[in-house]
Design a protein around this motif. Structure first.
Motif, short mmCIF file in Angstrom:
data_model
loop_
_atom_site.label_atom_id
_atom_site.label_comp_id
_atom_site.label_asym_id
_atom_site.label_seq_id
_atom_site.Cartn_x
_atom_site.Cartn_y
_atom_site.Cartn_z
N SER A 43 -53.62 -37.48 31.08
CA SER A 43 -51.90 -36.03 32.38
C SER A 43 -53.79 -34.78 32.47
O SER A 43 -53.90 -35.04 31.56
CB SER A 43 -51.23 -35.27 31.50
N ALA A 44 -52.84 -34.02 33.46
CA ALA A 44 -54.56 -33.43 33.33
C ALA A 44 -53.64 -31.69 32.93
O ALA A 44 -54.34 -30.60 33.23
CB ALA A 44 -54.71 -32.89 35.02
N SER A 45 -52.62 -31.96 32.79
CA SER A 45 -51.86 -30.49 32.17
C SER A 45 -52.31 -30.50 30.74
O SER A 45 -51.07 -30.18 29.59
CB SER A 45 -50.51 -30.68 32.37
N GLY A 46 -53.08 -31.18 30.04
CA GLY A 46 -52.77 -31.45 28.93
C GLY A 46 -52.29 -32.55 27.78
O GLY A 46 -52.18 -33.64 28.53
N ALA A 47 -52.71 -32.35 26.84
CA ALA A 47 -52.05 -34.03 26.00
C ALA A 47 -50.67 -33.83 26.03
O ALA A 47 -50.09 -33.20 26.21
CB ALA A 47 -52.43 -33.35 24.10
N LEU A 48 -50.40 -35.27 25.77
CA LEU A 48 -49.10 -35.37 26.62
C LEU A 48 -48.37 -36.17 24.45
O LEU A 48 -49.25 -36.19 24.08
CB LEU A 48 -49.08 -37.64 26.32
N ALA A 92 -41.92 -39.51 29.50
CA ALA A 92 -42.89 -38.58 28.83
C ALA A 92 -41.45 -37.80 28.82
O ALA A 92 -41.60 -36.95 30.35
CB ALA A 92 -43.97 -37.91 28.09
N PRO A 93 -41.14 -37.06 28.07
CA PRO A 93 -40.21 -35.95 28.89
C PRO A 93 -40.84 -34.77 29.30
O PRO A 93 -41.99 -33.79 27.96
CB PRO A 93 -39.29 -35.22 26.30
N GLY A 94 -40.49 -34.35 29.69
CA GLY A 94 -40.43 -32.98 30.52
C GLY A 94 -42.04 -33.39 31.28
O GLY A 94 -42.56 -32.67 31.60
N TYR A 95 -42.55 -34.57 31.55
CA TYR A 95 -43.53 -35.23 32.54
C TYR A 95 -42.51 -35.73 33.22
O TYR A 95 -41.69 -36.54 34.21
CB TYR A 95 -44.48 -36.01 31.91
N ILE A 96 -43.55 -35.92 34.66
CA ILE A 96 -43.38 -36.26 35.90
C ILE A 96 -44.15 -37.76 36.19
O ILE A 96 -45.77 -37.58 35.56
CB ILE A 96 -42.77 -36.21 37.10
N LEU A 119 -52.52 -44.43 34.18
CA LEU A 119 -51.48 -44.00 34.84
C LEU A 119 -51.59 -42.54 34.13
O LEU A 119 -51.59 -41.92 33.14
CB LEU A 119 -50.33 -44.55 33.89
N THR A 120 -51.15 -41.68 35.44
CA THR A 120 -51.21 -40.51 35.33
C THR A 120 -49.83 -39.70 35.38
O THR A 120 -49.03 -39.75 36.07
CB THR A 120 -51.68 -39.30 36.56
N LEU A 121 -49.85 -38.70 34.23
CA LEU A 121 -48.64 -37.86 34.33
C LEU A 121 -48.66 -36.62 34.48
O LEU A 121 -50.24 -36.04 34.61
CB LEU A 121 -47.69 -38.29 33.15
N ARG A 122 -47.31 -35.66 34.95
CA ARG A 122 -47.97 -34.05 35.08
C ARG A 122 -47.37 -33.74 34.32
O ARG A 122 -45.55 -34.02 34.55
CB ARG A 122 -48.64 -34.20 36.73
N VAL A 223 -37.54 -22.84 44.53
CA VAL A 223 -37.95 -23.64 44.51
C VAL A 223 -38.82 -23.92 42.99
O VAL A 223 -38.89 -22.67 42.58
CB VAL A 223 -39.04 -22.50 45.29
N VAL A 224 -39.27 -25.31 43.15
CA VAL A 224 -40.08 -25.81 41.80
C VAL A 224 -41.12 -26.08 42.08
O VAL A 224 -41.43 -26.91 42.97
CB VAL A 224 -38.91 -26.53 41.15
N ARG A 225 -41.91 -25.99 41.25
CA ARG A 225 -43.16 -26.21 40.95
C ARG A 225 -44.16 -27.14 40.32
O ARG A 225 -42.96 -25.91 39.02
CB ARG A 225 -44.15 -24.78 41.25
N SER A 226 -45.05 -27.91 39.92
CA SER A 226 -44.73 -28.62 38.78
C SER A 226 -45.63 -27.58 37.89
O SER A 226 -46.75 -26.71 37.80
CB SER A 226 -46.12 -29.18 39.02
N GLY A 227 -44.97 -27.94 36.16
CA GLY A 227 -45.54 -27.03 35.24
C GLY A 227 -44.59 -25.52 35.07
O GLY A 227 -45.05 -24.81 34.01
N GLU A 228 -44.43 -25.18 36.65
CA GLU A 228 -43.65 -23.77 36.35
C GLU A 228 -42.44 -23.64 35.39
O GLU A 228 -41.34 -24.91 35.90
CB GLU A 228 -43.78 -23.35 37.17
N GLU A 229 -41.85 -22.32 35.88
CA GLU A 229 -40.15 -22.13 35.64
C GLU A 229 -39.82 -21.41 36.53
O GLU A 229 -40.59 -19.98 36.56
CB GLU A 229 -40.02 -21.22 33.81
N ALA A 230 -38.57 -21.83 36.95
CA ALA A 230 -37.91 -21.27 38.41
C ALA A 230 -36.70 -20.49 37.68
O ALA A 230 -35.90 -21.21 36.56
CB ALA A 230 -37.68 -21.57 39.93
#
Length: 363
Positions: A43-48, A92-96, A119-122, A223-230
């Motif tokens: 995962s590019a956004s940190g530990a899974l 993984a919960p919260g990942y796509i 496999l890559t999750l974000r 509008v929803v962006r990866s790793g962000e909250e709307a």
């Protein structure tokens, strides 16, 4: 436009094809479980999270996928697999996952036993907010749904899809996480997506209220962006919804026990699959959908059996205008099929490098 009946017919053709060539397969192929698929999840956004799971689903087989949790370093190994071809993905919960949907024919995400897979999750996006009455009283235990109407590049999604569903808490707060990037509309109230007619909360029979306090046609886009909250707050209208109910007529079981029928409800204007309801022998194959606003809907019933036969009804369109609709009969019947025979040529060119024989499942 591709209809559900077309999709189901294609499914039957594929099953018939698989059955025809299965008869050509050597006995040893079906019992060879020496296959292994290994690799890692990153995962590019940190530990899974520790409960990240990898799944391997054998193509052309009527068996559930095998799964295994990743190690601390993200590595995994699924063994005791039949030699063949598999679709492999991670959750993984919260990942796509950055892979095509399993219903597509895209070859990405498909691997042979013996392959090493990365496999890559974000991190998925989040939509959160509060659902309140006009006097700011929270709406408790109401179903809130997020429908993805455009992808992250702004391309409209044909038949906007439900991407998440959560219940409000005692403060009227909801939080839907793990969403793919894109544009969404959000609604509160009405029946839950997969439990049509269950009547599980006090708001199931209300017509849905879309953020901020609108109908489907005037709903706010989020509008929803990866790793962000709307944020999308909803002022709940609490308008009574309508109902559609009826009966599914099923043929007698032949050559295998028939399972109960499943009825799908689609909004004709947006081509959104809104809900499904079960019509089983227990309830005399009666189905019901609650919490519907006025509009035009399409109903289709499906039924499966132990022999993998698929039966379905012709799509039936129903217009709801100011009153409930009752007594809608859906008659399921066998779908058309194409059968044939495939002969596998096991000969190989003289200059072909010698290797192990290809298993039937790899063809």
């Amino acid at each position: 436009m591709i209809t559900l009946r077309t999709v189901l017919a294609a499914f039957v053709v594929i099953q018939a094809f698989a059955a025809a060539i299965q008869a050509q397969a050597p006995e040893t192929n079906s019992t060879n479980k020496s296959g292994v698929i290994s690799g890692s999840v990153t995962s590019a956004s940190g530990a899974l999270p520790g409960n990240t799971t990898v799944y391997a689903l054998q193509l052309g087989a009527s068996v559930p996928p095998q799964s295994i949790a990743i190690n601390n370093d993200g590595a995994f190994k699924i063994d005791n697999l039949e030699i063949g071809v598999y679709r492999v993905w991670a959750r993984a919960p919260g990942y796509i996952v950055d892979q095509p949907d399993m219903t597509t024919t895209d070859s990405r995400g498909i691997y042979h036993t013996g392959d090493s897979v990365t496999l890559t999750l974000r991190k998925g996006g989040v939509i959160t907010g509060r659902v309140l009455k006009s006097n700011d009283v929270p709406i408790v235990a109401a179903s809130v749904r997020a429908f993805r109407v455009r992808d992250e590049n702004g391309k409209a999604i044909e038949g906007s899809s439900l991407s998440g569903e959560r219940m409000t808490d005692d403060r009227g707060v909801y939080r839907i996480y793990g969403l793919p990037p894109g544009t969404y509309i959000v609604s509160a109230g009405g029946m839950t997506r997969f439990f049509g007619g269950s009547g599980t909360t006090a708001h199931d029979q209300d017509a849905p209220t879309y953020a901020p306090s609108a109908t489907r046609d005037t709903a706010q886009e989020v509008v929803v962006r990866s790793g962000e909250e709307a944020t999308a707050d909803i002022q709940y209208r609490g308008e009574p919804g309508r109902a559609i109910s009826g009966t599914v007529l099923v043929p007698p079981a032949q050559g295998g026990m028939l399972y109960g029928a499943s009825v799908g409800l689609t909004d004709v204007k947006t081509r959104t699959m809104l809900a499904t309801a079960q019509a089983s022998l227990v309830n005399n194959h009666v189905y019901v959908f609650y919490g519907l606003p006025d509009g035009e809907y399409e109903l289709v019933a499906q039924q499966f059996s132990q022999t993998r036969d698929v039966k379905a009804s012709e799509p039936k369109r129903i217009r709801v205008q100011g009153a409930d609709i009752t007594g809608v009969i859906l008659t399921v019947a066998p779908l058309p099929a194409i059968t044939g025979r495939v002969i596998l040529d096991n000969s190989s060119p003289a200059d072909c490098v010698k290797r192990r024989a290809t298993a039937f499942q790899e063809t």
